[in-house]
Design a protein around this motif. Structure first.
Motif, PDB file in Angstrom:
ATOM      1  N   GLY A 494       0.810  -1.210   0.000  1.00  0.00           N
ATOM      2  CA  GLY A 494       0.000   0.000   0.000  1.00  0.00           C
ATOM      3  C   GLY A 494       0.839   1.252   0.000  1.00  0.00           C
ATOM      4  N   LEU A 495       0.141   2.375  -0.115  1.00  0.00           N
ATOM      5  CA  LEU A 495       0.802   3.667  -0.158  1.00  0.00           C
ATOM      6  C   LEU A 495       0.911   4.229   1.254  1.00  0.00           C
ATOM      7  N   LYS A 498       1.508  10.028   2.880  1.00  0.00           N
ATOM      8  CA  LYS A 498       2.011  11.086   2.005  1.00  0.00           C
ATOM      9  C   LYS A 498       1.809  10.735   0.529  1.00  0.00           C
ATOM     10  N   GLN A 499       2.078   9.460   0.187  1.00  0.00           N
ATOM     11  CA  GLN A 499       1.896   9.057  -1.210  1.00  0.00           C
ATOM     12  C   GLN A 499       0.430   9.135  -1.615  1.00  0.00           C
ATOM     13  N   ARG A 503      -1.230  11.584  -4.536  1.00  0.00           N
ATOM     14  CA  ARG A 503      -2.099  11.140  -5.634  1.00  0.00           C
ATOM     15  C   ARG A 503      -3.423  11.909  -5.642  1.00  0.00           C
ATOM     16  N   ALA A 506      -2.836  15.397  -7.006  1.00  0.00           N
ATOM     17  CA  ALA A 506      -2.565  15.400  -8.444  1.00  0.00           C
ATOM     18  C   ALA A 506      -3.866  15.188  -9.226  1.00  0.00           C
ATOM     19  N   ILE A 584       4.186  18.215  -8.838  1.00  0.00           N
ATOM     20  CA  ILE A 584       4.467  17.840  -7.452  1.00  0.00           C
ATOM     21  C   ILE A 584       5.894  17.315  -7.445  1.00  0.00           C
ATOM     22  N   GLY A 585       6.775  18.101  -6.895  1.00  0.00           N
ATOM     23  CA  GLY A 585       8.191  17.732  -6.937  1.00  0.00           C
ATOM     24  C   GLY A 585       8.895  18.223  -5.692  1.00  0.00           C
ATOM     25  N   ARG A 586      10.203  17.992  -5.686  1.00  0.00           N
ATOM     26  CA  ARG A 586      10.933  18.348  -4.479  1.00  0.00           C
ATOM     27  C   ARG A 586      11.670  19.667  -4.631  1.00  0.00           C
ATOM     28  N   GLU A 599      14.930  17.548   1.693  1.00  0.00           N
ATOM     29  CA  GLU A 599      14.196  17.447   0.430  1.00  0.00           C
ATOM     30  C   GLU A 599      12.715  17.452   0.762  1.00  0.00           C
TER      31      GLU A 599
ATOM     32  N   LEU B 117      -2.593  13.994 -16.204  1.00  0.00           N
ATOM     33  CA  LEU B 117      -1.396  13.648 -15.453  1.00  0.00           C
ATOM     34  C   LEU B 117      -0.298  13.326 -16.453  1.00  0.00           C
ATOM     35  N   TRP B 125       2.338   5.237 -11.399  1.00  0.00           N
ATOM     36  CA  TRP B 125       1.215   4.773 -10.586  1.00  0.00           C
ATOM     37  C   TRP B 125       0.792   3.367 -10.982  1.00  0.00           C
ATOM     38  N   THR B 132       1.871  -2.915  -5.286  1.00  0.00           N
ATOM     39  CA  THR B 132       1.140  -2.870  -4.014  1.00  0.00           C
ATOM     40  C   THR B 132       0.115  -3.996  -4.003  1.00  0.00           C
ATOM     41  N   GLY B 133      -0.430  -4.293  -5.169  1.00  0.00           N
ATOM     42  CA  GLY B 133      -1.355  -5.422  -5.262  1.00  0.00           C
ATOM     43  C   GLY B 133      -0.688  -6.745  -4.925  1.00  0.00           C
ATOM     44  N   TYR B 136       3.578  -5.233  -1.892  1.00  0.00           N
ATOM     45  CA  TYR B 136       4.751  -4.391  -1.657  1.00  0.00           C
ATOM     46  C   TYR B 136       4.337  -3.033  -1.094  1.00  0.00           C
ATOM     47  N   ARG B 137       5.190  -2.493  -0.230  1.00  0.00           N
ATOM     48  CA  ARG B 137       5.014  -1.109   0.198  1.00  0.00           C
ATOM     49  C   ARG B 137       5.870  -0.224  -0.702  1.00  0.00           C
ATOM     50  N   ILE B 138       5.605   1.080  -0.623  1.00  0.00           N
ATOM     51  CA  ILE B 138       6.400   2.016  -1.412  1.00  0.00           C
ATOM     52  C   ILE B 138       7.320   2.778  -0.469  1.00  0.00           C
ATOM     53  N   GLU B 140      10.636   5.616  -0.065  1.00  0.00           N
ATOM     54  CA  GLU B 140      11.260   6.744  -0.738  1.00  0.00           C
ATOM     55  C   GLU B 140      12.572   7.090  -0.048  1.00  0.00           C
ATOM     56  N   GLU B 143      17.324  12.213  -2.967  1.00  0.00           N
ATOM     57  CA  GLU B 143      17.901  12.257  -4.313  1.00  0.00           C
ATOM     58  C   GLU B 143      19.336  12.779  -4.259  1.00  0.00           C
ATOM     59  N   ARG B 205      13.077   9.932  -8.834  1.00  0.00           N
ATOM     60  CA  ARG B 205      13.925  10.582  -9.829  1.00  0.00           C
ATOM     61  C   ARG B 205      15.373  10.135  -9.634  1.00  0.00           C
TER      62      ARG B 205
END
Lengths: 806, 350
Positions: A494-495, A498-499, A503, A506, A584-586, A599, B117, B125, B132-133, B136-138, B140, B143, B205
């Motif tokens: 899952g997200l 924040k993610q 979304r 956006a 949406i960026g850093r 960041e 988008l 996405w 995620t299905g 998995y988690r995401i 970050e 950079e 990125r």
């Protein structure tokens, strides 16, 4: 790495067509970029049209002084050929292109009348056959060339070439023989022995007495070997050698240089040949360069050397940048007779750093930097010595130098078949493991329940069991591994919050008609000036790239606006007038005393086109401050949050039509019309509204999960009032006072009109409010509502000096 | 018309005549105005019917019930006819009005402008949703990254030849700080913080110092990492096959080719059967029938060493893919640079 197929087949008995072989290589770990063709085009019988001929007679051409008329024996037949060259005589053998033959450059030769005489073909020069860039005349072949035979059967003038991409862990495959070894392992074909058998020296002198060789820095030069060949004749290489090098993409130079290149290509050891006459003091030392030393390399470049770089120096100065490139002063040239032949092993990292520092890469440095097999040193010297004495004459002087820190100690590891199965997910029988490793050159013997594996010198990349697992996987066949999913999966995907918020925002902005852009994170150094940032504005302190591609991409952005404006300007210049965009960026904020910066994700956007989109019914309102604020409001609402505003202090915004955005008292962004001077700095000729909000701020304001409020069971009562207040009174003050006075029955107060004009007098404005009263427990009576309304009016009069507009 | 009523009216010819006349007038009324006039005339207070009904009290007692009953029945029937007629006239009038309100239906509709988008975001996405299905988690990460996380802890020590394959942007004034060249450093950061099992993907990125038709200095990657007991190469293959089918269509196949990355061992490159020609061979796949989509492998034990995982207890796989490449393959985008030109004529297509 270009590997001509006929060259490869000298070392491995493989008869697969190029395409099939390439497929097999690709699936076992040697990427084939493409299969090309070198030399004469094959197919359509073209190769049959190039034969070896013998010039039987040369007569002058009747109509042209510079041409001659030749009769050429092409094996059982005689052809009459007009030729413009004069470097040959009767009895010479040469290559004949018969009518219909196609040359490497695509030209097709036909029988023709030349100055009134029929010519049935062409006597070919090396350049016409693709073996040299320029030739002075036709190619004269040795006496052993069989007249009438096909040229391609005598010389490798037409070849399929495998163009391989060798991964950096396999420098052994940067050689034809290394690839042959690999091909033998993956196809089961027989590998021939390495072509490195030595020759006997001649003479009663000794190289160890003639020259002095030393290694001053054994850590950068673990092995250094030198042999001396005296009395060579520098000439162009024979045709076969030129053909080999040409097919591999190397430029023939002279016989000695060509042989060193040929050895490098064959077994993977770069070599260098010095003209001994030009080596001062007859001494060579492998040492680090002294500060300030310079050398002119054979490519003509003047190189300033650093103290970390390893050089080969003679008695006076550096004569080569070790492992990278030789020096011009000592290179083998036309008059050279005695050559010092070098083969060495250099430290890979040192070579890589030297080559990067000098910006100089060569076939030699790309090999050494990956770490080469030390055992190649004597092998290369033996192979080169044999070829040079055969081709360039001269004799191998007795004795040799082979200086090394320590002898090669073979590595060894072990492998357990059950470990192979546990990692690959498929069982590979022990016997097969053994067979695969043996074919690759490993020495395998049984050890307990597993196998003891001796690693050959050319496979320094293999040290551990896991490295052997890889060898087994790739040769066994990855296609034989059955697909499965991790069996212990007990995580929920899952997200993060924040993610998920990103979304939602956006989608919201896209739904409101804004197009998402993705711009580079780096911006130009002039951004601060263009944005009119003050000298002490912290956003001037940006993370800077040490090696940017351009000044426009030299700083990590501290603010999104420049990216937005550049994107908008680019679109406007392309007549994309409805350039309403967001990203949406850093942004990247350096932190004092810390290596890494902060960041932070930012939602930024700018509006410069119609909010409605082009329509035949009119384009709708142009964007203004309230359009931008509406989007900011929508974003906060989307996350069940809210914000406060204050008049902006940002130098890049319109001082009257912009606001800073606050959450819990801290500024998290801004919205408003961009300052006209900033627009001018970005070449934008129309008003632009921009917004920029920290994602963290949006999330911080969120009240979290929405909780049900009953707005349905009991009806609300609505009342409209208009009050006259001073013109500069913020509407928010009117609403705040009304809200306090109307509690608890006042549910909301909404401004539905603002009026200024003669009816209410100068300096005043009328604010019309729609008041919604309600109670979650009951339907309100008229009396309750009237008294609440009266309290509101009274408070507005007393606290704000408002008067009810009747 | 009520047949029963008609028959009964024969008993009173006068009433019958009144009824007939009124019914005819209602039926003949062609407009709502004419119908109203007929109502006034035949059913109004001064109408013959009203007068007749009002006169009942003066009638002989024997007649009264019959006249009263028939008269009221006739009135009701006429009122019903009137209502029916009115409805019909209204319907006709509405129909006529609507028929006149014709507009040009070929003109474009209200724009309700919807933005788009960016194709990279959509692709990211989609990739994220697939993984995620799968559970998995995401994750970050930064950079602007240290040399340690970007290279060293990924089994690429200083001086390693693989470092020269990455054209790295370095940060001025900070030794050992750079722009990450891949999202792999986040692998290490995740494993430093969490114990196995770990199932994460890492989108983001990345930066390399290269700019030409096939390289942009910034691009996007999605890294994947699975570390658990008993993770195998077969699991990697199955996971990537599930991904490829989900992303490019159920009929896609994948194949693994051995390759080299410093931080995985064994390492593979993964091809998907060409979605343009279906694997028969075309220009896009250079006649091979396969398109390279990502790199992967089993996590090298040395990497586990940097994060204090025991390679005898756990194993893992990692993979990394270029988002731009996936988007280009899926949507037929021919020039990488278009992603960063941000021209609305590009963005609006997806």
């Amino acid at each position: 790495m270009k590997v001509p197929l006929s060259w490869l087949k000298e070392y491995v008995d493989v008869d697969l067509p190029a395409r099939e072989l390439a497929g097999r290589l690709a699936l076992t770990g040697t990427e084939v970029e493409r299969i090309s063709h070198a030399g004469l085009p094959a197919g359509d019988g073209n190769l049959n049209r190039f034969v070896i001929g013998r010039v039987v007679a040369i007569e002058p051409h009747p109509n042209a002084d510079r041409l001659s008329l030749c009769r050429v024996d092409t094996g059982g037949a005689t052809a009459q050929i007009v030729c413009g060259a004069s470097n040959f005589k009767e009895g010479d053998r040469t290559a004949v292109c018969q009518p219909g033959g196609m040359l490497p450059d695509g030209r097709r030769l036909e029988a023709a009348e030349i100055r009134g005489v029929r010519s049935e073909g062409m006597l070919c020069s090396e350049s016409e056959l693709g073996l040299a860039a320029k030739s002075a005349g036709i190619m004269i072949l040795p006496e052993d060339a069989p007249v009438g035979g096909r040229l391609v059967d005598y010389l490798p003038v037409s070849d399929d070439v495998l163009e391989l991409e060798i991964t950096p862990n396999r420098p052994d495959c940067l050689s034809v023989y290394g690839v042959a070894r690999e091909v033998a392992a993956i196809t089961g074909s027989r590998l021939r022995t390495m072509p490195v058998c030595d020759i006997k020296p001649r003479g009663d002198d000794n190289v160890e007495e003639l020259v002095s060789i030393s290694v001053a820095d054994p850590s950068l030069c673990p092995r250094y070997g030198v042999r001396l060949i005296a009395g060579v004749k520098i000439r162009p290489s024979p045709a076969w050698l030129k053909a080999r090098l040409a097919a591999a993409g190397l430029r023939p130079v002279n016989n000695v240089v060509d042989i060193t290149n040929y050895v490098m290509w064959t077994i993977g050891e770069p070599m260098h040949a010095f003209d001994m006459a030009r080596i001062a003091g007859r001494r060579l030392t492998a040492r680090r360069a002294a500060a300030g030393e310079e050398i002119t390399t054979i490519d003509g470049g003047r190189r300033r050397l650093g103290a970390a770089m390893l050089v080969i120096a003679d008695g006076e100065k550096p004569v080569a940048i070790a492992g990278v490139m030789g020096g011009q002063d000592s290179e083998v040239a036309a008059g050279t007779t005695d050559i010092l032949l070098e083969a060495a092993n250099f430290d890979g990292r040192s070579i890589m750093e030297t080559s990067m520092a000098l910006g100089l890469r060569s076939e030699s440095s790309t090999r050494f930097e990956k770490g080469l097999d030390q055992e190649l040193v004597p092998q290369a010297l033996a192979m080169a010595a044999r070829l040079i004495t055969q081709i360039a004459g001269g004799r191998l002087v007795p004795g040799q130098f082979d200086i090394r820190a320590k002898p090669f100690e073979g590595g060894a590891t072990h492998i357990r078949p059950e470990r192979v199965a546990a990692l690959l997910g498929v069982t590979v029988p022990a016997a097969e493991i053994r067979a695969i490793l043996s074919k690759l050159g490993f020495k395998v013997k049984k050890e307990g329940s597993g196998l003891h594996v001796g690693v050959p010198s050319f496979r320094a990349d293999v040290e551990r069991e896991i490295d052997l697992v890889e060898e087994i996987a790739r040769v066994f066949g990855l296609e034989l591994i059955p697909p499965s999913l991790p069996s212990g999966m007990r995580a929920i995907g899952g997200l993060t919050e924040k993610q998920a918020a990103t979304r939602r925002l956006a989608r919201l902005l896209a739904g409101r008609g804004l197009n998402e852009v993705i711009t580079y994170s780096f911006i130009g150094g002039d951004f601060a000036g263009r944005l009119r940032l003050g000298d002490d504005d912290p956003r001037r302190q940006a993370v800077a790239l040490a090696n940017p591609l351009s000044a426009e991409q030299s700083l990590m952005r501290t603010i999104m606006l420049p990216s937005m404006l550049m994107s908008a300007a680019a679109n406007l210049a392309q007549r994309n007038f409805d350039a309403n965009i967001f990203e949406i960026g850093r942004v990247y904020t350096p932190l004092k005393g810390k290596k890494l910066c902060d960041e932070n994700e930012v939602v930024a956007g700018c509006l410069c086109g119609s909010l409605r989109g082009p329509s035949w019914r009119g384009n709708g309102p142009e964007p203004d401050f309230y359009a931008g604020k509406g989007l900011v409001e929508a974003m906060f609402k989307e996350l069940s949050g809210w914000f406060a505003v204050d008049r902006t202090r940002e130098p890049f915004l319109h001082p009257g039509k912009a606001a800073d955005i606050f959450v819990d008292g801290s500024c998290v962004g801004h919205v408003g019309e961009v300052h006209p001077l900033v627009l001018r700095a970005f070449d934008i000729d129309r008003p632009v509204v921009a917004f920029e909000v920290l994602l963290e701020g949006l999330i911080a304001s969120s009240k979290g999960i929405a909780v049900f409020e009953d707005l349905i069971t009991y009806p609300a009562s609505f009342q409209d009032i208009s009050v006259i207040v001073d013109e500069d009174m913020p509407a928010a003050d009117v609403i705040a006072v009304a809200g306090d006075a109307g509690a608890p029955l006042l549910h909301s107060a909404r401004v539905f009109d603002i009026y200024t004009g003669s009816q209410i007098g100068a300096g005043k404005k009328s604010v019309a409010l729609n008041l919604e009263f309600r109670s979650p427990q009951r339907t309100l009576t008229d009396a309750e509502v009237d008294s609440a309304r009266a309290l509101i009016v009274q408070a507005l009069e007393e606290k704000l000096g408002a008067s009810l507009r009747l | 018309m009520n047949i029963d009523l008609k028959g009964q009216l024969k008993q009173h010819p006068g009433l019958a005549a009144i009824y007939e006349e009124a019914a005819a007038a209602i039926a003949a009324a062609g407009t709502e105005d004419a119908l109203e006039a007929a109502r006034v005339r035949h059913l109004g207070r001064k109408s013959e019917l009203s007068r007749l009904l009002r006169a009942i009290p003066e009638m002989p007692a024997a007649e009264r019930p019959l006249v009263g009953k028939l008269g009221n029945q006739a009135r009701a029937a006429l009122e019903e006819a009137m209502a029916g007629r009115r409805q019909a006239l209204e319907a006709a009038a509405l129909e006529e009005r609507l028929a006149q309100e014709r507009i040009d239906i070929t003109l474009p509709g209200e724009p309700f402008p919807g933005g788009r988008l960016h194709l990279i975001t959509q692709t990211l996405w989609e990739i994220e949703d697939i993984f995620t299905g799968l559970g998995y988690r995401i994750a970050e990460g930064p950079e602007v990254e240290t040399d340690y996380y970007n290279f060293t802890a990924l089994n690429t020590p200083e001086g390693h030849p693989a470092r020269s394959l990455h054209d790295t942007f370095f940060i001025e004034g900070e030794a050992g700080v750079l722009l990450r060249t891949h999202t792999s450093p986040v692998q290490v950061r995740v494993m430093e913080k969490e114990d196995p099992p770990v199932y994460v993907i890492i989108p983001g990125r990345v930066y390399r110092r290269d700019s030409d038709a096939t390289h942009t200095p910034m691009f996007h990657q999605v890294e994947g990492l699975a570390v658990d007991e008993h993770i195998t190469m077969a699991d990697l293959k199955g996971t990537l096959e599930a991904f490829a089918k989900s992303m490019f269509g159920a009929e896609r196949q994948i194949r693994l080719r051995p390759h080299y990355f410093p931080f995985t061992e064994p390492s593979v490159e993964v091809d998907v059967s060409c979605m343009i020609c279906g694997g028969k061979g075309c220009r896009s796949c250079k006649q091979s029938g396969w398109l390279e989509i990502l790199g992967a492998g089993l996590v090298d034990p040395n990497v586990f060493g940097f994060v204090n995982y025991d390679p005898d207890e756990v194993s893992g796989f990692a993979f990394g893919m270029g988002v731009e490449r996936i988007a280009m393959l899926k949507h037929g985008v021919t020039d990488l640079r278009m992603f960063y030109d941000n021209d609305l004529r590009f963005i609006n297509q997806f």
